[in-house]
Design a protein around this motif. Structure first.
Motif, PDB file in Angstrom:
ATOM      1  N   LEU A 126      40.789  57.350  42.671  1.00  0.00           N
ATOM      2  CA  LEU A 126      40.929  56.474  41.606  1.00  0.00           C
ATOM      3  C   LEU A 126      42.066  56.697  40.654  1.00  0.00           C
ATOM      4  O   LEU A 126      42.170  55.734  39.790  1.00  0.00           O
ATOM      5  CB  LEU A 126      39.606  56.562  40.743  1.00  0.00           C
ATOM      6  CG  LEU A 126      38.502  55.723  41.022  1.00  0.00           C
ATOM      7  CD1 LEU A 126      37.432  55.916  39.999  1.00  0.00           C
ATOM      8  CD2 LEU A 126      38.778  54.210  41.126  1.00  0.00           C
ATOM      9  N   THR A 127      42.917  57.573  41.137  1.00  0.00           N
ATOM     10  CA  THR A 127      44.165  57.786  40.064  1.00  0.00           C
ATOM     11  C   THR A 127      45.271  57.260  40.984  1.00  0.00           C
ATOM     12  O   THR A 127      46.431  57.203  40.535  1.00  0.00           O
ATOM     13  CB  THR A 127      44.500  59.245  39.779  1.00  0.00           C
ATOM     14  OG1 THR A 127      44.476  59.764  41.022  1.00  0.00           O
ATOM     15  CG2 THR A 127      43.314  60.163  39.330  1.00  0.00           C
ATOM     16  N   GLU A 155      29.453  58.340  38.675  1.00  0.00           N
ATOM     17  CA  GLU A 155      29.809  57.965  37.421  1.00  0.00           C
ATOM     18  C   GLU A 155      30.869  59.052  36.661  1.00  0.00           C
ATOM     19  O   GLU A 155      31.451  58.535  35.903  1.00  0.00           O
ATOM     20  CB  GLU A 155      28.281  58.649  36.656  1.00  0.00           C
ATOM     21  CG  GLU A 155      28.077  58.065  35.342  1.00  0.00           C
ATOM     22  CD  GLU A 155      26.863  58.629  34.620  1.00  0.00           C
ATOM     23  OE1 GLU A 155      25.881  59.114  35.461  1.00  0.00           O
ATOM     24  OE2 GLU A 155      26.796  58.586  33.382  1.00  0.00           O
ATOM     25  N   SER A 156      30.804  60.286  37.247  1.00  0.00           N
ATOM     26  CA  SER A 156      31.865  61.359  36.385  1.00  0.00           C
ATOM     27  C   SER A 156      33.195  60.992  37.008  1.00  0.00           C
ATOM     28  O   SER A 156      34.077  61.095  36.154  1.00  0.00           O
ATOM     29  CB  SER A 156      31.539  62.637  37.130  1.00  0.00           C
ATOM     30  OG  SER A 156      30.889  62.820  38.522  1.00  0.00           O
ATOM     31  N   SER A 157      33.474  60.369  38.208  1.00  0.00           N
ATOM     32  CA  SER A 157      34.878  59.987  38.595  1.00  0.00           C
ATOM     33  C   SER A 157      35.248  58.933  37.686  1.00  0.00           C
ATOM     34  O   SER A 157      36.326  58.642  37.123  1.00  0.00           O
ATOM     35  CB  SER A 157      34.963  59.467  40.037  1.00  0.00           C
ATOM     36  OG  SER A 157      34.116  59.923  40.846  1.00  0.00           O
ATOM     37  N   LEU A 158      34.361  57.889  37.322  1.00  0.00           N
ATOM     38  CA  LEU A 158      34.702  56.696  36.552  1.00  0.00           C
ATOM     39  C   LEU A 158      34.967  57.150  35.080  1.00  0.00           C
ATOM     40  O   LEU A 158      36.037  56.665  34.494  1.00  0.00           O
ATOM     41  CB  LEU A 158      33.468  55.727  36.428  1.00  0.00           C
ATOM     42  CG  LEU A 158      33.095  54.956  37.318  1.00  0.00           C
ATOM     43  CD1 LEU A 158      31.945  53.950  36.940  1.00  0.00           C
ATOM     44  CD2 LEU A 158      34.430  53.738  37.682  1.00  0.00           C
ATOM     45  N   ILE A 164      42.257  53.651  33.592  1.00  0.00           N
ATOM     46  CA  ILE A 164      42.618  53.376  34.850  1.00  0.00           C
ATOM     47  C   ILE A 164      41.688  52.968  35.910  1.00  0.00           C
ATOM     48  O   ILE A 164      41.968  51.900  36.704  1.00  0.00           O
ATOM     49  CB  ILE A 164      43.419  54.743  35.574  1.00  0.00           C
ATOM     50  CG1 ILE A 164      44.674  55.096  34.776  1.00  0.00           C
ATOM     51  CG2 ILE A 164      43.578  54.430  36.956  1.00  0.00           C
ATOM     52  CD1 ILE A 164      45.342  56.286  35.257  1.00  0.00           C
ATOM     53  N   ALA A 165      40.446  53.568  35.783  1.00  0.00           N
ATOM     54  CA  ALA A 165      39.384  53.005  36.616  1.00  0.00           C
ATOM     55  C   ALA A 165      38.995  51.626  36.609  1.00  0.00           C
ATOM     56  O   ALA A 165      38.839  50.748  37.313  1.00  0.00           O
ATOM     57  CB  ALA A 165      38.055  53.974  36.467  1.00  0.00           C
ATOM     58  N   ILE A 166      38.885  51.165  34.985  1.00  0.00           N
ATOM     59  CA  ILE A 166      38.533  49.566  34.795  1.00  0.00           C
ATOM     60  C   ILE A 166      39.565  48.734  35.696  1.00  0.00           C
ATOM     61  O   ILE A 166      39.260  47.543  36.041  1.00  0.00           O
ATOM     62  CB  ILE A 166      38.318  49.584  33.140  1.00  0.00           C
ATOM     63  CG1 ILE A 166      37.440  50.180  32.586  1.00  0.00           C
ATOM     64  CG2 ILE A 166      38.641  48.305  33.207  1.00  0.00           C
ATOM     65  CD1 ILE A 166      37.306  50.336  31.278  1.00  0.00           C
ATOM     66  N   ASP A 167      40.849  49.129  35.521  1.00  0.00           N
ATOM     67  CA  ASP A 167      42.027  48.351  35.766  1.00  0.00           C
ATOM     68  C   ASP A 167      42.004  47.935  37.436  1.00  0.00           C
ATOM     69  O   ASP A 167      41.742  47.058  37.971  1.00  0.00           O
ATOM     70  CB  ASP A 167      43.384  49.154  35.624  1.00  0.00           C
ATOM     71  CG  ASP A 167      44.278  48.257  34.941  1.00  0.00           C
ATOM     72  OD1 ASP A 167      44.049  47.769  33.917  1.00  0.00           O
ATOM     73  OD2 ASP A 167      45.455  48.257  35.504  1.00  0.00           O
TER      74      ASP A 167
END
Ligand code: C2E
Ligand code: MG
Ligand code: MG
Ligand code: MG
Length: 286
Positions: A126-127, A155-158, A164-167
């Motif tokens: 996710l990065t 949940e924790s990676s979000l 950045i995750a939302i994007d």
């Protein structure tokens, strides 16, 4: 005597540490090889409509078929892969493999158009600023309809890098890819944050499903989690359903989908597709 014992224990402790260190190093080198030499294999666990027993999709779960150590659980190597960055090629491989497998089943008419495959993404993936392009390329190469792909993000990676995750998730959403939050309830996300993520599905972590008690009629936090999902207009999948009581209680709470050993543990592709046609869970439904 106590001293001798103390020293002895010290010694054991030391050598255990030593072995652990060697193992991690060995695992690291071997994991590099494993990807090249195709020692990784994807297993599939059915996701089931709880009131009919029908399989609507599979979760893809990677295993390592080690030449001497046997089948290794992802718990033992995903964290290492994550730490040394190997999760990037590994994650791509799992995604490609799962989509290709789905395409094979689609071509053989063994699954219908709505059948989906759910693939886990790690925090590190996710990065990656080109994650959307990576996934697009795999969808293109395997000719999979984006709507048949679901991505699971814990949940924790979000919460590691929410912006950045939302994007990234919004771009996935625009493509029509389904998105699920995994292990819900085990991270520390604030509820007020959750609706910023364009999520379709909430997976109730198995620790909560285990709270559904056999003897007393306690349901623990499961009803609350299902309510949260309903308020946020998300579908719910219950993980780790092992008993008939858990199934019955989840049905009474209007939980539609689930997975767990009661139905099937993760199995190889051949066994998995066999389960789809065999329709053998009708007797489990109360
Ligand atoms: P997860 O995504 O939450 O997957 C569910 C885990 O629960 C799987 O463990 C599954 O075998 C197990 N499970 C399913 N039903 C039951 C049940 O009824 N009882 C019990 N006790 N367990 C059940 P598995 O396959 O060992 O995977 C563990 C974790 O490793 C996954 O948790 C996921 O976080 C990670 N993982 C697996 N494959 C991948 C992958 O390809 N990429 C990434 N990033 N992570 C993966
Ligand atoms: Mg998962
Ligand atoms: Mg999970
Ligand atoms: Mg889990």
């Amino acid at each position: 005597k106590a001293k001798a014992l103390g020293r002895g224990r010290y010694h054991i402790f030391d050598s255990t540490l030593h072995v652990a260190a060697i193992n991690t190093l060995e695992l690291e080198t071997e994991l590099h090889k494993a990807i090249k030499e195709q020692e990784l294999v994807v297993y599939y666990q059915p996701i089931v409509v709880l009131n009919t027993g029908k399989i609507v999709g599979f979760e893809a779960l990677v295993r390592w078929q080690h030449p001497t150590r046997g089948l290794i659980s992802p718990h033992s190597f995903i964290p290492i892969a994550e730490e040394i960055g190997l999760i990037i090629p590994l994650g791509k491989w799992v995604l490609h493999q799962s989509c290709q497998q789905l395409q094979t089943w689609q071509k053989q008419n063994l699954v219908d158009d709505s059948f989906f495959i759910s693939v886990n993404l790690s925090a590190r993936q996710l990065t990656q600023l080109d994650l959307n392009e990576q996934v697009d390329k795999i969808l293109h190469d395997t000719q999979i309809n984006p709507e048949c792909l679901k991505l699971e993000i814990t949940e924790s990676s979000l919460m590691e890098n929410p912006q950045i995750a939302i994007d990234i998730l919004q771009k996935f959403k625009q493509r029509g890819i389904q998105l699920g939050i995994d292990d819900f309830g085990t991270g520390y996300s604030s509820l007020s944050y959750l609706h910023y993520f364009p999520l379709d599905t909430l997976k109730i972590d198995q620790s909560f499903v285990k709270q559904i008690n056999e003897t007393s009629k306690k349901l623990g936090l499961v009803p609350i989690i299902i309510n949260i999902a309903q308020i946020l207009e998300m579908n719910v999948i219950a993980e780790g359903i092992e008993t008939q009581t858990q199934l019955r209680q989840l049905l009474s709470l209007n939980c539609k989908l689930g997975q767990g050993y009661l139905f099937s543990c993760p199995v190889n592709a051949e066994e998995a597709i066999h389960l789809v046609s065999s329709n053998e869970w009708q007797n489990l439904i109360p």
